[in-house]
Design an enzyme around this catalytic site. Structure first.
Site, mmCIF file in Angstrom:
data_model
loop_
_atom_site.group_PDB
_atom_site.id
_atom_site.type_symbol
_atom_site.label_atom_id
_atom_site.label_comp_id
_atom_site.label_asym_id
_atom_site.label_seq_id
_atom_site.Cartn_x
_atom_site.Cartn_y
_atom_site.Cartn_z
ATOM 1 N N HIS A 99 5.230 4.862 -40.109
ATOM 2 C CA HIS A 99 5.983 5.224 -38.897
ATOM 3 C C HIS A 99 5.678 6.621 -38.370
ATOM 4 O O HIS A 99 6.104 6.974 -37.266
ATOM 5 C CB HIS A 99 7.489 5.029 -39.132
ATOM 6 N N ASP A 122 15.148 -0.004 -36.953
ATOM 7 C CA ASP A 122 14.748 0.574 -38.246
ATOM 8 C C ASP A 122 15.938 0.610 -39.206
ATOM 9 O O ASP A 122 17.077 0.799 -38.784
ATOM 10 C CB ASP A 122 14.278 2.017 -37.968
ATOM 11 N N HIS A 124 16.090 3.008 -41.189
ATOM 12 C CA HIS A 124 16.199 4.463 -41.350
ATOM 13 C C HIS A 124 16.344 5.158 -39.996
ATOM 14 O O HIS A 124 16.040 4.562 -38.959
ATOM 15 C CB HIS A 124 14.944 4.993 -42.049
ATOM 16 N N ASP A 126 14.724 8.171 -39.487
ATOM 17 C CA ASP A 126 13.481 8.947 -39.316
ATOM 18 C C ASP A 126 13.754 10.230 -38.544
ATOM 19 O O ASP A 126 12.994 10.629 -37.656
ATOM 20 C CB ASP A 126 12.387 8.092 -38.662
ATOM 21 N N HIS A 139 6.596 10.098 -42.427
ATOM 22 C CA HIS A 139 7.112 8.874 -41.776
ATOM 23 C C HIS A 139 8.638 8.868 -41.697
ATOM 24 O O HIS A 139 9.206 8.032 -40.991
ATOM 25 C CB HIS A 139 6.580 7.593 -42.443
ATOM 26 N N ASP A 226 10.180 -0.752 -36.701
ATOM 27 C CA ASP A 226 9.798 -0.597 -38.108
ATOM 28 C C ASP A 226 10.184 -1.916 -38.790
ATOM 29 O O ASP A 226 11.348 -2.336 -38.727
ATOM 30 C CB ASP A 226 10.590 0.589 -38.677
ATOM 31 N N ASP A 228 10.820 -2.584 -41.652
ATOM 32 C CA ASP A 228 11.881 -2.477 -42.663
ATOM 33 C C ASP A 228 13.274 -2.546 -42.041
ATOM 34 O O ASP A 228 14.282 -2.557 -42.759
ATOM 35 C CB ASP A 228 11.682 -1.260 -43.580
ATOM 36 N N GLU A 271 4.747 -0.099 -40.247
ATOM 37 C CA GLU A 271 5.123 -0.190 -41.661
ATOM 38 C C GLU A 271 4.781 -1.526 -42.327
ATOM 39 O O GLU A 271 5.291 -1.830 -43.409
ATOM 40 C CB GLU A 271 6.612 0.170 -41.890
HETATM 41 N N1 LIG Z 1 9.581 5.036 -41.521
HETATM 42 C C1 LIG Z 1 10.182 4.879 -42.689
HETATM 43 N N2 LIG Z 1 10.031 3.781 -43.388
HETATM 44 N N3 LIG Z 1 10.915 5.909 -43.140
HETATM 45 C C2 LIG Z 1 11.555 5.961 -44.420
HETATM 46 C C3 LIG Z 1 12.131 7.316 -44.675
HETATM 47 C C4 LIG Z 1 12.837 7.399 -45.994
HETATM 48 C C5 LIG Z 1 13.590 8.704 -46.230
HETATM 49 N N4 LIG Z 1 14.671 8.868 -45.295
HETATM 50 C C6 LIG Z 1 12.646 9.894 -46.149
HETATM 51 O O1 LIG Z 1 12.752 10.683 -45.249
HETATM 52 O O2 LIG Z 1 11.796 10.049 -46.978
HETATM 53 MN MN LIG Z 2 10.847 4.055 -39.692
HETATM 54 MN MN LIG Z 3 12.276 2.425 -41.925
#
Ligand SMILES: NC(=[NH2+])NCCC[C@H](N)C(=O)O
Ligand SMILES: [Mn+2]
Ligand SMILES: [Mn+2]
Length: 299
Positions: A99, A122, A124, A126, A139, A226, A228, A271
């Site tokens: 990402h 997502d 998350h 991010d 990411h 994303d 996920d 991702e």
């Molecule tokens: N694009 C993603 N899958 N991001 C996941 C981030 C996970 C976690 N919040 C981090 O900053 O490390």
């Molecule tokens: Mn993401």
């Molecule tokens: Mn994510």
């Protein structure tokens, strides 16, 4: 929707530590992406892949941001590629890659819009910075960077910043946020539909509201999806899976509603990690969602 699509692959894996996500663009092409879009009636030009510096060559311990120099180089190339696709009057469809590529995509897209809306689909947020990131993985930072918060060199990619305003962003599917991300969401008043709202209101209502929110006063809307965001049972090929995600069906509905609303002007699907996947299930899922986003109909 624009009848001409320009596809750009970004085999990026420098934004996180798991190998394999660089194969995401091939996996989505292999799952029939281009044929699928052509069958719906689009004119598709595949611009191939952006060149990503080799991990071993960009390793550095200069900051706690892992592979910073490599991400900067790749994002700059990606921003230029996306910029050209839009200049040609085509719809940019970007395939990830982790990402962190959203930094480059948004740098290329936002140049063309005074007030760009962003849908961040997502698990998350991010929204980390080098100070709040628990991992140092870029990411986990692209949305913050695009808001103008984060490392100087990342914020300035494309020669300008910020790329988006907090009031033009909507996050959908969130279920894993770090403390610093929660603070930023509160401080900036960013609109978030967590899994709680999706369960409670249903995806249909969530999308109705999100579409209205993100298209009000904006002149374009970017979808950053994303994989996920989906439940790992249906999209297992991702590096940071989180239980309790959005279903494949709900995601189709979300894409169909975006298509009906005719608001999306650029998109990226990120991702997808074929090494962690089960028989290319996640790439196939991504391609199915692209189909719905571009108006594929059963009858
Ligand atoms: N694009 C993603 N899958 N991001 C996941 C981030 C996970 C976690 N919040 C981090 O900053 O490390
Ligand atoms: Mn993401
Ligand atoms: Mn994510």
């Amino acid at each position: 929707m624009n009848k001409n699509i320009g596809i750009l692959g970004v085999p990026m894996d420098l934004g996180q530590m798991r190998r394999g996500v660089d194969m995401g663009p091939s996996a989505m092409r292999y799952a029939g992406l281009i044929e699928r879009l052509e069958n719906i009636g689009y004119d598709v030009e595949d611009h191939g892949d952006v060149e990503i510096p080799q991990r071993e060559k960009v390793a550095s311990t200069e900051t706690n941001l892992k592979n910073l120099q490599g991400v900067i180089e790749a994002s700059t190339l990606l921003a230029n590629g996306v910029d050209k696709i839009i200049e040609d009057g085509h719809f940019p469809l970007v395939l990830g890659g982790d990402h962190s590529i959203a930094i480059g995509t948004l740098a290329g897209v936002s140049k063309h819009y005074k007030n760009l809306g962003v849908i961040w689909y997502d698990a998350h947020g991010d929204l980390n910075t080098s100070d709040t990131s628990p991992s140092g993985n870029i990411h986990g930072m692209p949305l913050a960077v695009s808001l103008g918060i984060g490392h100087e060199k990342l914020k300035d990619i494309g020669g300008y910043g910020p790329k988006v305003k907090p009031e033009n962003i909507v996050i959908i599917g969130a279920r894993s946020l770090d403390e610093g991300e929660r603070e930023l969401i509160r401080e900036k008043g960013i609109k978030v539909y967590t899994m709680h709202e999706i369960d409670r209101m249903g995806m249909s209502k969530v999308m109705e509201e999100a579409i209205e929110y993100v298209s009000k006063d904006t002149d374009g809307v970017h979808l950053s999806l994303d994989l996920d965001g989906l439940d790992p049972a249906e999209a297992p090929g991702v590096g940071t899976p989180v239980l309790g995600g959005i279903s494949y069906r709900e995601s189709h509905l979300a894409m169909e509603m975006l298509e009906e609303a005719k608001i999306i002007t650029s998109a990226e699907f990120v991702e997808v990690n074929p090494i962690l996947d089960d028989k290319n299930k996640t790439a196939t899922c991504a391609v199915g969602l692209v189909g719905s986003l571009f108006g594929e109909k059963l009858i």
